[in-house]
Scaffold this active site. Structure first.
Site, PDB file in Angstrom:
ATOM      1  N   GLY A  25       0.605   0.472  -5.409  1.00  0.00           N
ATOM      2  CA  GLY A  25      -0.317   0.820  -6.749  1.00  0.00           C
ATOM      3  C   GLY A  25       0.457   2.016  -7.467  1.00  0.00           C
ATOM      4  CG  HIS A 106      -6.091  12.642  -1.045  1.00  0.00           C
ATOM      5  ND1 HIS A 106      -6.401  14.080  -1.136  1.00  0.00           N
ATOM      6  CD2 HIS A 106      -7.453  12.160  -1.019  1.00  0.00           C
ATOM      7  CE1 HIS A 106      -7.716  14.149  -1.172  1.00  0.00           C
ATOM      8  NE2 HIS A 106      -8.518  12.895  -1.239  1.00  0.00           N
TER       9      HIS A 106
END
Ligand SMILES: NC(=O)c1ccc[n+]([C@@H]2O[C@H](COP(=O)([O-])OP(=O)(O)OC[C@H]3O[C@@H](n4cnc5c(N)ncnc54)[C@H](O)[C@@H]3O)[C@@H](O)[C@H]2O)c1
Ligand SMILES: CC(C)(O)[C@@H](O)C(=O)O
Ligand SMILES: [Mg+2]
Ligand SMILES: [Mg+2]
Length: 328
Positions: A25, A106
């Protein structure tokens, strides 16, 4: 704070290693293309769907997550945060090689205990401080988006060198790489996107737009004033801080800025920001987001739809249609 630049990273660390980028993505595509252009060997792990076709069209070998993980020395997990733990349990954990490096952009799943890797693997973070599309665009321009690195687990003694070499591969050392921890990255990243970058800015723009339109001004005027021009002002802040922006605006604007700004963002906002930060620190936000996903995102979907239907989005689409810089 420890900072790293191009000469601190040894690209040789990645020689002979296969990097599996899981997900294609925003970050997956940007990082995978940059790594390949930096000479790294990259495969993509995905489930069948639209991203699969895109990655194939971009010339990558694309495999199921299971097959990609089996081939990989470094596994960069770039799936949506809310899907990572499920995919990790079903497809990554059973296939990960001993001494492999598990990587994140993350810290959410490690910090909130959703993924608990075995002690036999390195667990690191390389987190670009910008959207994936900009990670690619700035690399193509010969520049880079800054990134954070963090080491959660160093099973091989090479975790730090791998993280730095990977950061170089995506172009981040062309800007700067800062050393942090999973906890610090997770909490500051969530706070930034909720209170300022995404939540704060859209709410501020919407409030300004609605105030003008409710007072009878034309929506087109309100759009240009509070949304379009925001970028032009923020670009100046980005380039040279508040000082450069204030050098460029009129004295009238600067006086209004200095005296009225604190009335818009007043004590109430500081209290709300403090509460938002506490919900991140004590895990309340993470729990709420995981539960929201378990019930098919009723709040996420309703609020997204309401904003998509807001007048500011309709007017914006029309106005951008007239401006050549927005035409493809
Ligand atoms: N979007 C950003 O710019 C940005 C910036 C910094 C960090 N991050 C972090 O990067 C990670 C990826 O975020 P993103 O915004 O790039 O994600 P995204 O939603 O843009 O892309 C996710 C990809 O994963 C694939 N995918 C989804 N579920 C899957 C499954 N079950 N099996 C296999 N493939 C699946 C999708 O097809 C897609 O290719 C997250 O940890 C996020 O917090 C994102
Ligand atoms: C691009 C952002 C907002 O900085 C990132 O943190 C994300 O979650 O997409
Ligand atoms: Mg984020
Ligand atoms: Mg962020």
């Amino acid at each position: 704070m420890q900072k790293y630049y191009e000469s601190d990273a040894d690209p040789g660390t990645l020689e002979g290693k296969t990097i599996a980028v899981i997900g294609y993505g925003s970050q997956g595509r940007g990082q995978a293309l940059n790594l390949r252009d930096s000479g790294c060997q990259v495969v993509i792990g995905l489930r069948p769907g639209s991203s699969w076709q895109r990655a194939s069209e971009d010339g990558f070998e694309v495999y199921s997550v299971t097959e990609a993980v089996k081939r990989a020395d470094i596994i960069q997990i770039l799936l949506p945060d809310e899907n990572q733990a499920g995919v990790y349990r079903a497809e990554i954990s059973p296939n990960i090689r001993e001494n492999a490096c598990l990587m994140f952009s993350h810290g959410f799943n490690i910090h909130y205990g959703q993924i608990v890797p075995p002690p036999t693997v390195d667990v690191v973070m390389v987190a670009p401080k910008g959207p994936g599309h900009m990670v690619r665009r700035t690399y193509e321009e010969g520049k880079g988006v800054p990134a954070l690195i963090a080491i959660h687990q160093d099973a091989t003694g090479k975790a730090h060198a791998i993280a730095l070499a990977y950061a170089r591969g995506i172009g981040a050392t062309r800007a700067v790489v800062l050393e942090t921890t999973f906890a610090e990255e997770t909490e500051t990243d969530l706070f930034g996107e909720q209170a300022v970058l995404c939540g704060g800015i859209t709410s501020l723009i919407k409030a300004g737009f609605e105030t003008l339109v409710d007072a009878g001004y034309a929506p087109e005027m309100a759009y240009l004033e509070v949304l379009h021009e925001t970028k032009l002002i923020v670009d100046l802040i980005y380039e040279g801080g508040f000082t450069k922006m204030r050098d460029s605006i009129s004295n009238t604007a600067q006086y209004g800025d200095l005296t009225r700004g604190p009335r818009v963002i007043g004590p109430e906002t500081y209290v709300a920001m403090q509460e938002i930060l506490e919900e991140i620190q004590n895990g309340e936000f993470a729990k709420e987001w995981m539960l929201e996903n378990m019930v098919n995102r009723p709040v996420f979907n309703a609020l997204t739809r309401a904003d998509e239907e807001h007048l500011i989005e309709q007017v914006g689409k029309e106005i951008r249609g007239f401006m050549p810089q927005f035409r493809k």
